[in-house]
Motif scaffolding. Structure first.
Motif, PDB file in Angstrom:
ATOM      1  N   PRO A 197       0.843  -1.199   0.000  1.00 18.82           N
ATOM      2  CA  PRO A 197       0.000   0.000   0.000  1.00 18.82           C
ATOM      3  C   PRO A 197       0.882   1.254   0.000  1.00 18.82           C
ATOM      4  O   PRO A 197       1.927   1.275   0.642  1.00 18.82           O
ATOM      5  CB  PRO A 197      -0.783  -0.097   1.318  1.00 18.82           C
ATOM      6  CG  PRO A 197      -0.616  -1.494   1.782  1.00 18.82           C
ATOM      7  CD  PRO A 197       0.632  -2.033   1.169  1.00 18.82           C
ATOM      8  N   ASP A 198       0.482   2.260  -0.706  1.00 23.99           N
ATOM      9  CA  ASP A 198       1.192   3.548  -0.747  1.00 23.99           C
ATOM     10  C   ASP A 198       2.633   3.413  -1.212  1.00 23.99           C
ATOM     11  O   ASP A 198       3.519   4.137  -0.747  1.00 23.99           O
ATOM     12  CB  ASP A 198       1.168   4.230   0.632  1.00 23.99           C
ATOM     13  CG  ASP A 198      -0.250   4.456   1.131  1.00 23.99           C
ATOM     14  OD1 ASP A 198      -1.110   4.789   0.281  1.00 23.99           O
ATOM     15  OD2 ASP A 198      -0.495   4.283   2.327  1.00 23.99           O
ATOM     16  N   SER A 199       2.903   2.487  -2.114  1.00 26.90           N
ATOM     17  CA  SER A 199       4.261   2.290  -2.609  1.00 26.90           C
ATOM     18  C   SER A 199       4.193   1.760  -4.034  1.00 26.90           C
ATOM     19  O   SER A 199       3.117   1.540  -4.577  1.00 26.90           O
ATOM     20  CB  SER A 199       5.004   1.326  -1.690  1.00 26.90           C
ATOM     21  OG  SER A 199       6.365   1.313  -1.996  1.00 26.90           O
ATOM     22  N   GLU A 200       5.361   1.540  -4.620  1.00 32.25           N
ATOM     23  CA  GLU A 200       5.459   1.009  -5.977  1.00 32.25           C
ATOM     24  C   GLU A 200       5.625  -0.510  -5.932  1.00 32.25           C
ATOM     25  O   GLU A 200       6.011  -1.072  -4.914  1.00 32.25           O
ATOM     26  CB  GLU A 200       6.663   1.626  -6.693  1.00 32.25           C
ATOM     27  CG  GLU A 200       6.584   3.131  -6.846  1.00 32.25           C
ATOM     28  CD  GLU A 200       5.435   3.573  -7.736  1.00 32.25           C
ATOM     29  OE1 GLU A 200       5.195   2.919  -8.775  1.00 32.25           O
ATOM     30  OE2 GLU A 200       4.782   4.566  -7.393  1.00 32.25           O
ATOM     31  N   LYS A 201       5.387  -1.165  -7.062  1.00 40.87           N
ATOM     32  CA  LYS A 201       5.598  -2.607  -7.158  1.00 40.87           C
ATOM     33  C   LYS A 201       7.086  -2.922  -7.060  1.00 40.87           C
ATOM     34  O   LYS A 201       7.923  -2.155  -7.543  1.00 40.87           O
ATOM     35  CB  LYS A 201       5.065  -3.139  -8.484  1.00 40.87           C
ATOM     36  CG  LYS A 201       3.560  -3.148  -8.580  1.00 40.87           C
ATOM     37  CD  LYS A 201       3.115  -3.707  -9.916  1.00 40.87           C
ATOM     38  CE  LYS A 201       1.609  -3.665 -10.042  1.00 40.87           C
ATOM     39  NZ  LYS A 201       1.164  -4.127 -11.370  1.00 40.87           N
ATOM     40  N   VAL A 202       7.392  -4.073  -6.435  1.00 34.38           N
ATOM     41  CA  VAL A 202       8.772  -4.550  -6.329  1.00 34.38           C
ATOM     42  C   VAL A 202       8.825  -6.019  -6.741  1.00 34.38           C
ATOM     43  O   VAL A 202       7.870  -6.767  -6.517  1.00 34.38           O
ATOM     44  CB  VAL A 202       9.344  -4.382  -4.895  1.00 34.38           C
ATOM     45  CG1 VAL A 202       9.513  -2.918  -4.551  1.00 34.38           C
ATOM     46  CG2 VAL A 202       8.469  -5.061  -3.867  1.00 34.38           C
ATOM     47  N   PRO A 203       9.919  -6.442  -7.358  1.00 35.34           N
ATOM     48  CA  PRO A 203      10.025  -7.845  -7.771  1.00 35.34           C
ATOM     49  C   PRO A 203      10.282  -8.762  -6.574  1.00 35.34           C
ATOM     50  O   PRO A 203      11.016  -8.399  -5.653  1.00 35.34           O
ATOM     51  CB  PRO A 203      11.220  -7.840  -8.718  1.00 35.34           C
ATOM     52  CG  PRO A 203      12.038  -6.666  -8.303  1.00 35.34           C
ATOM     53  CD  PRO A 203      11.074  -5.646  -7.770  1.00 35.34           C
ATOM     54  N   ILE A 204       9.635  -9.917  -6.584  1.00 36.50           N
ATOM     55  CA  ILE A 204       9.834 -10.937  -5.548  1.00 36.50           C
ATOM     56  C   ILE A 204       9.765 -12.309  -6.209  1.00 36.50           C
ATOM     57  O   ILE A 204       9.397 -12.423  -7.378  1.00 36.50           O
ATOM     58  CB  ILE A 204       8.771 -10.881  -4.423  1.00 36.50           C
ATOM     59  CG1 ILE A 204       7.372 -11.170  -4.980  1.00 36.50           C
ATOM     60  CG2 ILE A 204       8.833  -9.561  -3.670  1.00 36.50           C
ATOM     61  CD1 ILE A 204       6.335 -11.464  -3.928  1.00 36.50           C
ATOM     62  N   CYS A 205      10.086 -13.337  -5.443  1.00 37.01           N
ATOM     63  CA  CYS A 205       9.863 -14.724  -5.854  1.00 37.01           C
ATOM     64  C   CYS A 205       9.187 -15.423  -4.678  1.00 37.01           C
ATOM     65  O   CYS A 205       9.759 -15.507  -3.590  1.00 37.01           O
ATOM     66  CB  CYS A 205      11.178 -15.422  -6.193  1.00 37.01           C
ATOM     67  SG  CYS A 205      11.964 -14.754  -7.675  1.00 37.01           S
ATOM     68  N   ALA A 206       7.967 -15.886  -4.887  1.00 37.32           N
ATOM     69  CA  ALA A 206       7.208 -16.544  -3.821  1.00 37.32           C
ATOM     70  C   ALA A 206       6.242 -17.541  -4.451  1.00 37.32           C
ATOM     71  O   ALA A 206       5.922 -17.450  -5.642  1.00 37.32           O
ATOM     72  CB  ALA A 206       6.447 -15.515  -2.991  1.00 37.32           C
ATOM     73  N   VAL A 207       5.794 -18.489  -3.640  1.00 36.56           N
ATOM     74  CA  VAL A 207       4.845 -19.495  -4.104  1.00 36.56           C
ATOM     75  C   VAL A 207       3.720 -19.663  -3.090  1.00 36.56           C
ATOM     76  O   VAL A 207       3.915 -19.464  -1.897  1.00 36.56           O
ATOM     77  CB  VAL A 207       5.518 -20.868  -4.330  1.00 36.56           C
ATOM     78  CG1 VAL A 207       6.522 -20.811  -5.454  1.00 36.56           C
ATOM     79  CG2 VAL A 207       6.157 -21.391  -3.059  1.00 36.56           C
ATOM     80  N   ALA A 208       2.541 -20.022  -3.594  1.00 31.65           N
ATOM     81  CA  ALA A 208       1.430 -20.395  -2.718  1.00 31.65           C
ATOM     82  C   ALA A 208       1.632 -21.846  -2.328  1.00 31.65           C
ATOM     83  O   ALA A 208       1.999 -22.681  -3.170  1.00 31.65           O
ATOM     84  CB  ALA A 208       0.097 -20.218  -3.437  1.00 31.65           C
ATOM     85  N   ARG A 209       1.395 -22.152  -1.026  1.00 32.27           N
ATOM     86  CA  ARG A 209       1.643 -23.506  -0.534  1.00 32.27           C
ATOM     87  C   ARG A 209       0.703 -23.862   0.596  1.00 32.27           C
ATOM     88  O   ARG A 209       0.463 -23.051   1.472  1.00 32.27           O
ATOM     89  CB  ARG A 209       3.061 -23.543   0.055  1.00 32.27           C
ATOM     90  CG  ARG A 209       3.974 -24.441  -0.628  1.00 32.27           C
ATOM     91  CD  ARG A 209       5.316 -24.464   0.038  1.00 32.27           C
ATOM     92  NE  ARG A 209       6.286 -24.497  -1.041  1.00 32.27           N
ATOM     93  CZ  ARG A 209       7.487 -24.024  -1.000  1.00 32.27           C
ATOM     94  NH1 ARG A 209       7.936 -23.456   0.083  1.00 32.27           N
ATOM     95  NH2 ARG A 209       8.282 -24.115  -2.029  1.00 32.27           N
ATOM     96  N   LEU A 210       0.185 -25.080   0.566  1.00 35.32           N
ATOM     97  CA  LEU A 210      -0.572 -25.638   1.684  1.00 35.32           C
ATOM     98  C   LEU A 210      -0.215 -27.105   1.815  1.00 35.32           C
ATOM     99  O   LEU A 210      -0.085 -27.811   0.811  1.00 35.32           O
ATOM    100  CB  LEU A 210      -2.084 -25.519   1.458  1.00 35.32           C
ATOM    101  CG  LEU A 210      -2.734 -24.192   1.802  1.00 35.32           C
ATOM    102  CD1 LEU A 210      -4.220 -24.247   1.462  1.00 35.32           C
ATOM    103  CD2 LEU A 210      -2.548 -23.839   3.252  1.00 35.32           C
TER     104      LEU A 210
END
Length: 165
Positions: free
Chosen positions: A120-133
């Motif tokens: 919120p209130d910022s710019e997009k930043v690159p990340i690497c993440a995955v959804a996991r259950l």
């Protein structure tokens, strides 16, 4: 947003802009025979941004998988882009940060890889993440049509990674 946090995120954004990359594109990902995505490296820009944001491999939080289906049961996901929303803090990323990535529904379970975070209130930043259950809870329901995945829950874990396997 506290001043130190705003300055911190601002410096990360400046670093990302100076490196010539503010967002990471999905690019071409080879598919396995079952329709799931193959291995993919995490771009150096994303690794650098994650280090500055104090996001370490294995850090995790809860995420609403589809920002348009919050708290719905069941939910339907489609192959292609996805916008998810953090339910809690993940490193320096606060609750309600949007995560942008890609969904693959070809295999027995949904695969979601995240390539960008938009605090919120910022710019997009690159990340690497995955959804996991655990316990196969990202497994598609049998009535899922090709290109879709019906899931029993709208919430998943999300974990920071250094490459996609």
């Amino acid at each position: 947003m506290p001043m130190t946090k705003a300055l911190f995120i601002g410096s990360v954004l400046l670093l990302g802009a100076s490196s010539g990359c503010v967002a990471t594109n999905v690019g071409v990902v080879a598919l396995r025979p079952d329709g799931t995505p193959g291995p993919q490296e995490c771009p150096e820009e994303a690794k650098k941004a994650m280090r500055y944001m104090k996001l370490r491999v294995g850090n995790g939080a809860w995420v609403e998988l589809d920002a348009n289906q919050i708290k719905s049961k069941p939910i339907t996901l489609y192959d292609g882009p996805i916008e998810s929303m953090l339910q809690g803090q993940l490193g320096t990323l606060e609750s309600t940060t949007r995560l942008y990535g890609q969904v693959w529904t070809g295999g027995p379970q949904v695969v979601i890889r995240y390539y960008e975070a938009h605090p919120p209130d910022s710019e997009k930043v690159p990340i690497c993440a995955v959804a996991r259950l655990s316990e196969n809870q990202l497994r598609k329901r049998p009535e899922s049509l090709p290109g879709t995945a019906i899931l029993d829950f709208s919430v998943s874990g999300v974990d920071i990674v250094d490459s996609f396997r």
